[in-house]
Enzyme design. Sequence first.
Site, mmCIF file in Angstrom:
data_model
loop_
_atom_site.group_PDB
_atom_site.id
_atom_site.type_symbol
_atom_site.label_atom_id
_atom_site.label_comp_id
_atom_site.label_asym_id
_atom_site.label_seq_id
_atom_site.Cartn_x
_atom_site.Cartn_y
_atom_site.Cartn_z
ATOM 1 N N GLY A 54 -12.277 -19.232 11.730
ATOM 2 C CA GLY A 54 -12.151 -17.790 12.008
ATOM 3 C C GLY A 54 -12.697 -16.902 10.911
ATOM 4 O O GLY A 54 -12.736 -15.681 11.067
ATOM 5 N N ILE B 253 0.843 -1.212 0.000
ATOM 6 C CA ILE B 253 0.000 0.000 0.000
ATOM 7 C C ILE B 253 0.873 1.254 0.000
ATOM 8 O O ILE B 253 0.583 2.234 -0.704
ATOM 9 C CB ILE B 253 -0.972 -0.025 1.203
ATOM 10 N N PHE C 124 2.716 3.242 7.578
ATOM 11 C CA PHE C 124 2.308 1.945 7.020
ATOM 12 C C PHE C 124 3.064 0.790 7.684
ATOM 13 O O PHE C 124 2.596 -0.342 7.646
ATOM 14 C CB PHE C 124 2.641 1.867 5.520
ATOM 15 N N ALA C 125 4.273 1.072 8.209
ATOM 16 C CA ALA C 125 5.147 -0.020 8.662
ATOM 17 C C ALA C 125 4.448 -0.846 9.726
ATOM 18 O O ALA C 125 4.037 -0.328 10.762
ATOM 19 C CB ALA C 125 6.453 0.558 9.207
ATOM 20 N N LYS D 113 -3.651 -3.327 16.144
ATOM 21 C CA LYS D 113 -4.132 -2.131 15.435
ATOM 22 C C LYS D 113 -5.029 -1.307 16.353
ATOM 23 O O LYS D 113 -4.956 -0.076 16.371
ATOM 24 C CB LYS D 113 -4.898 -2.536 14.168
ATOM 25 N N TYR E 137 -3.398 -9.699 15.596
ATOM 26 C CA TYR E 137 -3.109 -8.627 14.638
ATOM 27 C C TYR E 137 -4.093 -7.471 14.825
ATOM 28 O O TYR E 137 -3.700 -6.307 14.947
ATOM 29 C CB TYR E 137 -3.180 -9.189 13.206
ATOM 30 N N ASN F 258 -4.120 -14.878 1.373
ATOM 31 C CA ASN F 258 -5.260 -14.085 0.888
ATOM 32 C C ASN F 258 -5.690 -14.526 -0.501
ATOM 33 O O ASN F 258 -4.909 -15.077 -1.274
ATOM 34 C CB ASN F 258 -4.911 -12.594 0.885
ATOM 35 N N LEU F 259 -6.951 -14.239 -0.793
ATOM 36 C CA LEU F 259 -7.567 -14.752 -2.014
ATOM 37 C C LEU F 259 -6.858 -14.298 -3.303
ATOM 38 O O LEU F 259 -6.483 -15.137 -4.131
ATOM 39 C CB LEU F 259 -9.045 -14.323 -2.039
ATOM 40 N N ASP G 69 14.607 0.665 10.843
ATOM 41 C CA ASP G 69 13.456 0.134 11.561
ATOM 42 C C ASP G 69 12.716 1.273 12.262
ATOM 43 O O ASP G 69 13.341 2.170 12.832
ATOM 44 C CB ASP G 69 13.940 -0.887 12.600
ATOM 45 N N SER H 50 -7.079 -1.115 10.360
ATOM 46 C CA SER H 50 -7.668 -2.235 9.619
ATOM 47 C C SER H 50 -9.099 -2.481 10.079
ATOM 48 O O SER H 50 -9.430 -2.269 11.257
ATOM 49 C CB SER H 50 -6.823 -3.481 9.894
HETATM 50 P P1 NAD Z 1 3.338 -4.733 3.455
HETATM 51 O O1 NAD Z 1 3.891 -5.818 4.312
HETATM 52 O O2 NAD Z 1 3.384 -4.907 1.985
HETATM 53 O O3 NAD Z 1 4.048 -3.333 3.795
HETATM 54 C C1 NAD Z 1 4.511 -3.029 5.087
HETATM 55 C C2 NAD Z 1 5.924 -2.509 4.937
HETATM 56 O O4 NAD Z 1 6.410 -2.156 6.233
HETATM 57 C C3 NAD Z 1 6.891 -3.543 4.370
HETATM 58 O O5 NAD Z 1 7.620 -2.971 3.321
HETATM 59 C C4 NAD Z 1 7.786 -3.909 5.549
HETATM 60 O O6 NAD Z 1 9.090 -4.220 5.124
HETATM 61 C C5 NAD Z 1 7.731 -2.634 6.373
HETATM 62 N N1 NAD Z 1 7.937 -2.825 7.815
HETATM 63 C C6 NAD Z 1 7.320 -3.691 8.647
HETATM 64 N N2 NAD Z 1 7.776 -3.525 9.902
HETATM 65 C C7 NAD Z 1 8.672 -2.518 9.869
HETATM 66 C C8 NAD Z 1 9.476 -1.881 10.842
HETATM 67 N N3 NAD Z 1 9.474 -2.263 12.115
HETATM 68 N N4 NAD Z 1 10.295 -0.856 10.458
HETATM 69 C C9 NAD Z 1 10.321 -0.445 9.154
HETATM 70 N N5 NAD Z 1 9.602 -1.031 8.182
HETATM 71 C C10 NAD Z 1 8.777 -2.057 8.543
HETATM 72 O O7 NAD Z 1 1.845 -4.463 3.944
HETATM 73 P P2 NAD Z 1 0.717 -3.579 3.283
HETATM 74 O O8 NAD Z 1 -0.311 -4.495 2.746
HETATM 75 O O9 NAD Z 1 1.326 -2.556 2.418
HETATM 76 O O10 NAD Z 1 0.100 -2.908 4.585
HETATM 77 C C11 NAD Z 1 0.530 -1.636 5.044
HETATM 78 C C12 NAD Z 1 -0.135 -1.372 6.369
HETATM 79 O O11 NAD Z 1 -1.543 -1.482 6.212
HETATM 80 C C13 NAD Z 1 0.241 -2.363 7.453
HETATM 81 O O12 NAD Z 1 0.361 -1.658 8.680
HETATM 82 C C14 NAD Z 1 -0.933 -3.308 7.495
HETATM 83 O O13 NAD Z 1 -1.118 -3.873 8.772
HETATM 84 C C15 NAD Z 1 -2.089 -2.382 7.149
HETATM 85 N N6 NAD Z 1 -3.221 -3.081 6.530
HETATM 86 C C16 NAD Z 1 -3.034 -3.881 5.450
HETATM 87 C C17 NAD Z 1 -4.115 -4.559 4.899
HETATM 88 C C18 NAD Z 1 -3.938 -5.485 3.701
HETATM 89 O O14 NAD Z 1 -4.800 -6.344 3.491
HETATM 90 N N7 NAD Z 1 -2.893 -5.363 2.912
HETATM 91 C C19 NAD Z 1 -5.388 -4.415 5.442
HETATM 92 C C20 NAD Z 1 -5.554 -3.578 6.533
HETATM 93 C C21 NAD Z 1 -4.449 -2.911 7.069
HETATM 94 N N1 UDP Z 2 -10.515 -17.490 0.439
HETATM 95 C C1 UDP Z 2 -10.611 -18.689 -0.237
HETATM 96 N N2 UDP Z 2 -9.445 -19.314 -0.590
HETATM 97 C C2 UDP Z 2 -8.220 -18.809 -0.309
HETATM 98 C C3 UDP Z 2 -8.150 -17.566 0.377
HETATM 99 C C4 UDP Z 2 -9.321 -16.940 0.734
HETATM 100 O O1 UDP Z 2 -11.701 -19.198 -0.499
HETATM 101 O O2 UDP Z 2 -7.203 -19.424 -0.633
HETATM 102 C C5 UDP Z 2 -11.764 -16.776 0.800
HETATM 103 C C6 UDP Z 2 -11.926 -16.551 2.280
HETATM 104 O O3 UDP Z 2 -12.570 -17.657 2.882
HETATM 105 C C7 UDP Z 2 -12.759 -15.264 2.324
HETATM 106 C C8 UDP Z 2 -12.296 -14.511 1.069
HETATM 107 O O4 UDP Z 2 -11.703 -15.477 0.221
HETATM 108 O O5 UDP Z 2 -14.128 -15.568 2.174
HETATM 109 C C9 UDP Z 2 -11.255 -13.419 1.369
HETATM 110 O O6 UDP Z 2 -10.190 -13.988 2.084
HETATM 111 P P1 UDP Z 2 -8.872 -13.148 2.408
HETATM 112 O O7 UDP Z 2 -7.977 -14.039 3.234
HETATM 113 O O8 UDP Z 2 -8.330 -12.600 1.145
HETATM 114 O O9 UDP Z 2 -9.412 -11.902 3.262
HETATM 115 P P2 UDP Z 2 -9.989 -11.877 4.763
HETATM 116 O O10 UDP Z 2 -10.704 -13.161 5.017
HETATM 117 O O11 UDP Z 2 -8.805 -11.689 5.642
HETATM 118 O O12 UDP Z 2 -10.916 -10.708 4.766
#
Ligand code: NAD
Ligand code: UDP
Length: 333
Positions: free
Chosen positions: A293, A12, A80-81, A152, A148, A198-199, A58, A124
């Site tokens: 879950g 992100i 984001f980290a 948050k 997790y 993830n899906l 870090d 999140s």
């Molecule tokens: P990502 O793992 O791709 O990016 C996170 C980045 O942070 C990585 O580049 C990692 O190297 C860096 N990082 C982690 N810990 C660190 C630290 N202690 N110091 C410096 N860098 C560090 O994840 P993302 O999908 O880009 O998510 C970004 C943020 O959004 C995260 O906080 C995550 O929890 C949150 N988030 C993500 C999702 C999702 O589904 N992707 C959903 C909800 C929230």
């Molecule tokens: N899912 C699935 N097969 C996979 C991964 C996910 O059927 O290999 C389904 C999961 O049960 C959910 C949806 O896809 O209904 C999204 O899952 P994901 O893990 O991407 O997101 P989250 O459940 O964390 O919201």
Amino acid sequence: MNILLTGGLGFIGSHTAVVLSQQGHQVTILDNLCNSQIGVLANLEKITNQKLPFYEADVRDTQMLCKVLSENQIEVVIHFAGLKSVSESAQDPLKYYDNNVGGTIGLIEAMQVQKINKLIFSSSATVYGIPHYLPCDEDHPLAPINTYGKTKLQAEEIMRDLVVSDPAWSIVALRYFNPIGAHESGLLGEVPNGVPNNLMPYVCQVAIGKLPHLNVFGDDYETKDGTGERDYIHVMDLAEGHLAALNYVNHCPGFEVINLGTGIPCSVYEVIAAFEKSARRTIAKKVQPRRSGDLPIYFAKADKAKQLLGWSAKRDLQTMCDSSWKFQENLSK
Ligand code: NAD
Ligand code: UDP
């Protein structure tokens, strides 16, 4: 503005770096590369046609953070980290509290030293836990069901207390729903570590033949077609949500939590069908028992983002799948 993106080489963060740079902001990135590759920086620079200051560091290293903040005259931080695996957080909770909560405290301390008080935080939808009603608005009770999500929520609570203690702070916690998709160039996207949980990344790897078939976790839910429904949001829409939040923190002190979602739930079968159209191939699948879950259906009420930020998601599921596939094809070249 001068903006620091912690975790800015991740999924992100990297997309947000593009949007902010293209709007004329000066982006500095700090990342310890625990879940990203240094090659992302070169692709970012290629897309933006700019050199971006990068620090391999870090977020828990407060001294280093102070140096980065002052050297780059940072005015706003987007944090984001963090670590994001629900399953890993169950196996190693301390690692998650240390990184996600400890990292946030360290960052805020450094910001206080440098007298910076504008912060956007990656939260999140997992902070809500099991839905009492849908769509899920920001007033929904907070009861995360995994470590997790608890990290948050704790980080959010720390920020809320901070703003009470010093109302000059301006903090927005963005609660993301299910980000997928990739930059239209095909140069940036999500690169999961090992077998994806993830899906979308799983579907991508089935499409290129790296995995034999998709396990569909349950087709007997009370949903439109029996499979789980989620609020998938294009990562570029999410990135633009951060730009809107930046404008907000610049004008409005206080602490706000805001959902970033589309408000539209899509089922696993709908995602597969859209992806098959993008990749022009069939995704092999096997129905398996429900994943423990998992929630049947989960989606956002996205009105607050529209009201406060003037932002709403624009891209549809097909665009999300098209871009994910383009990135996956590029990766496998
Ligand atoms: P990502 O793992 O791709 O990016 C996170 C980045 O942070 C990585 O580049 C990692 O190297 C860096 N990082 C982690 N810990 C660190 C630290 N202690 N110091 C410096 N860098 C560090 O994840 P993302 O999908 O880009 O998510 C970004 C943020 O959004 C995260 O906080 C995550 O929890 C949150 N988030 C993500 C999702 C999702 O589904 N992707 C959903 C909800 C929230
Ligand atoms: N899912 C699935 N097969 C996979 C991964 C996910 O059927 O290999 C389904 C999961 O049960 C959910 C949806 O896809 O209904 C999204 O899952 P994901 O893990 O991407 O997101 P989250 O459940 O964390 O919201």
